[in-house]
Design a protein around this motif. Structure first.
Motif, mmCIF file in Angstrom:
data_model
loop_
_atom_site.group_PDB
_atom_site.id
_atom_site.type_symbol
_atom_site.label_atom_id
_atom_site.label_comp_id
_atom_site.label_asym_id
_atom_site.label_seq_id
_atom_site.Cartn_x
_atom_site.Cartn_y
_atom_site.Cartn_z
ATOM 1 N N ARG A 155 0.672 -1.061 0.321
ATOM 2 C CA ARG A 155 0.128 0.308 0.039
ATOM 3 C C ARG A 155 0.979 1.334 0.160
ATOM 4 N N PHE B 119 2.206 1.772 -3.952
ATOM 5 C CA PHE B 119 1.415 2.263 -4.227
ATOM 6 C C PHE B 119 1.305 3.922 -4.188
ATOM 7 N N LEU B 120 0.827 4.648 -2.653
ATOM 8 C CA LEU B 120 1.202 5.484 -2.488
ATOM 9 C C LEU B 120 2.203 6.483 -3.138
ATOM 10 N N ARG C 225 4.326 5.100 -5.592
ATOM 11 C CA ARG C 225 4.258 5.507 -7.222
ATOM 12 C C ARG C 225 3.413 6.653 -7.818
ATOM 13 N N THR C 226 1.350 6.991 -6.200
ATOM 14 C CA THR C 226 0.679 7.433 -7.506
ATOM 15 C C THR C 226 1.398 8.969 -7.022
ATOM 16 N N LEU C 227 1.745 9.268 -6.129
ATOM 17 C CA LEU C 227 2.806 10.908 -6.355
ATOM 18 C C LEU C 227 3.416 10.874 -6.884
ATOM 19 N N GLY D 74 4.049 9.359 -9.790
ATOM 20 C CA GLY D 74 3.541 9.943 -11.513
ATOM 21 C C GLY D 74 3.253 11.179 -10.990
ATOM 22 N N ASN D 75 2.187 11.689 -10.515
ATOM 23 C CA ASN D 75 1.303 13.249 -10.890
ATOM 24 C C ASN D 75 2.409 13.885 -10.991
ATOM 25 N N SER E 58 2.112 9.021 -19.557
ATOM 26 C CA SER E 58 1.799 8.140 -18.895
ATOM 27 C C SER E 58 2.671 7.009 -18.979
ATOM 28 N N LEU F 59 5.403 7.087 -15.968
ATOM 29 C CA LEU F 59 5.167 6.587 -14.964
ATOM 30 C C LEU F 59 5.192 5.674 -15.428
ATOM 31 N N THR G 109 7.181 2.397 -13.227
ATOM 32 C CA THR G 109 6.809 1.260 -12.210
ATOM 33 C C THR G 109 7.026 -0.399 -13.207
#
Length: 471
Positions: free
Chosen positions: A96, A99-100, A102-104, A106-107, A147, A150, A154
């Protein structure tokens, strides 16, 4: 200049040289991610390493639980079950958190990449923007770059994670049979090669259709945009544009379907080969356990390790295939960012103008043709507009009126001759100083989605916050 649709359609047999060349941009893609946020990048490295070590540990602890149960050792059974529970909790937290992060990242990466594309677009000259080849490069970069950047990061770290996990499984499997490990590895390679091969074909088909995708988007825009609604209805253009849209969309569908069917057939066929190798090894393990050669705990360990080890290996290969595909699309980004700005032509030796033409605008025997065109838009134009006089330039469509204004604004440069403002060649003017002397309203002017004040202010951006000046 050759039109994009005149180019030969991509073959379904890409060359091996082209196949090997597409990993060029992996380092550049990772560098983009690192520059976006070194802190988040280090966090991904750290969490990936932990995440890779946990599955083999889980498999081994599962084996210890079975052995403790068979030995009827209650205390060690409880100890190992609690240990496995702790590992499950660690896996949940790590996944988890990963995932957090990677999301940050990615943004942040998406903002940086899109900003780089827009910075480059603003930097390019009008002659480049109005060139269809350059414009297609811009659109290809915009459509996939953020996209894919990222996804590159990933998949790269997914590969590292699965590779480290796989090494742990291999260490456990080598105690059983090194040949079994080799068989599982070799059986998984063909399906991965097929995925990469068809990714290459799909990418080249995507690039080949750039001009047609632009046409498709334009027809959709005309049919669904309010600025065209009146003319579409008055002139009955709906059915014509819609039929062209459907024709292009159906051709895209047919080409994509053909590729998807071929890809699916080969990947399924070659994946069955990999599954056959796995179940062959599974059978050998089961027979050895039935003969008493392996303990129940070892049987459980090897079955789990074989199954998850193959999954980890296939995930590694899938990540390689994904990285390869992302490289293909990132090549569009870096090729666009590498486009050099058009070189400003020099005026050469300064010409001494007659005294009566040193104030005002003077087109001195100017000829101009657009890049890639053979015919001249303007030919041997000599025109003098004295200071403080008004002049109307009248002519039929295509006579060169808009071209004349573009040359005066230095959006293009004369192919032959020179243009002077107050006795000074336009090419020698400071660009900002020149623009302060000129105000233009083009026939295809834009109304920006801004306030009225801001729309007025764009005419002199340096004074856009000066409300009194705007009024």
């Amino acid at each position: 200049m050759k039109r994009p649709r005149d180019n030969p359609k991509p073959s379904f047999r890409p060359s091996r040289a082209a196949f090997r060349s597409y990993f060029t941009y992996s380092g550049k893609g990772l560098a983009l991610a690192w520059r976006a946020s070194p802190r988040l990048g280090l966090s991904i490295v750290f969490l990936t390493a932990i995440s890779a070590a946990l599955p083999p540990a889980m498999a081994y602890v599962g084996k210890l639980i079975i052995d403790a149960v068979v030995a009827k050792d209650t205390d060690r059974t409880i100890e190992f079950v609690l240990l496995e529970f702790g590992l499950i909790g660690a896996i949940t937290v790590v996944q988890r958190t990963l995932f957090l992060v990677r999301t940050l990242l990615g943004n942040r990466l998406g903002i940086n990449v899109n900003s780089s594309i827009l910075d480059k677009a603003v930097e390019l000259d009008l002659s480049q923007i109005e060139n269809s080849e350059f414009y297609d490069k811009l659109n290809r970069a915009r459509q996939e770059a953020s996209s894919r950047s990222l996804s590159m990061v990933t998949d790269t770290f997914q590969f590292i994670q699965n590779a480290l996990t796989l090494f742990g499984y291999v260490a456990l499997l080598l105690a059983f049979s090194g040949w079994a490990v080799l068989a599982l590895v070799l059986a998984s390679l063909p399906a991965t090669y097929a995925e990469m091969r068809f990714s290459s074909i799909g990418f080249r088909l995507y690039n080949w259709r750039s001009a047609d995708r632009r046409r498709l988007a334009y027809m959709e825009y005309v049919l669904a945009n309010d600025s065209h609604a009146k003319e579409v209805r008055i002139f009955g253009l709906g059915s014509r544009f819609l039929s062209r849209y459907k024709e292009l969309a159906e051709r895209f569908y047919g080409e994509d379907s053909t590729l998807a069917r071929r890809r699916t057939f080969w990947v399924i066929l070659l994946s069955l080969l990999s599954s056959g190798a796995f179940y062959g090894c599974y059978l050998v393990i089961a027979l050895q356990a039935a003969r008493g050669v392996l303990t129940l705990g070892n049987l459980t360990l090897y079955v789990v390790v074989f199954r998850q080890g193959q999954q980890a290996f296939q995930s590694c290969l899938a990540a390689i295939g994904g990285t390869y595909e992302h490289n293909l699309y990132l090549s569009n980004l870096f090729e666009f960012l590498a486009i050099p700005r058009a070189v400003l032509p020099t005026s050469g030796a300064a010409r001494e103008l007659p005294s009566h033409r040193r104030e005002g605008i003077f087109f001195d025997n100017v000829s101009f043709k657009y890049p890639g065109r053979e015919t001249f838009a303007l030919r041997d134009l000599t025109l003098y507009i004295p200071k403080a006089q008004s002049v109307a330039v009248v002519g039929s469509n295509g006579a060169g009126k808009s071209t004349l204004i573009k040359l005066l604004c230095r959006l293009y440069y004369p192919t032959e001759g020179a243009i002077y403002l107050d006795g000074k060649d336009l090419r020698d003017w400071d660009h900002a100083a020149l623009l302060k002397r000129i105000s233009v309203v083009f026939q295809d002017f834009n109304r920006y989605q801004l306030s009225l004040k801001e729309n007025v202010g764009v005419g002199e951006i340096t004074a856009s916050e000066d409300e009194a000046h705007i009024r």
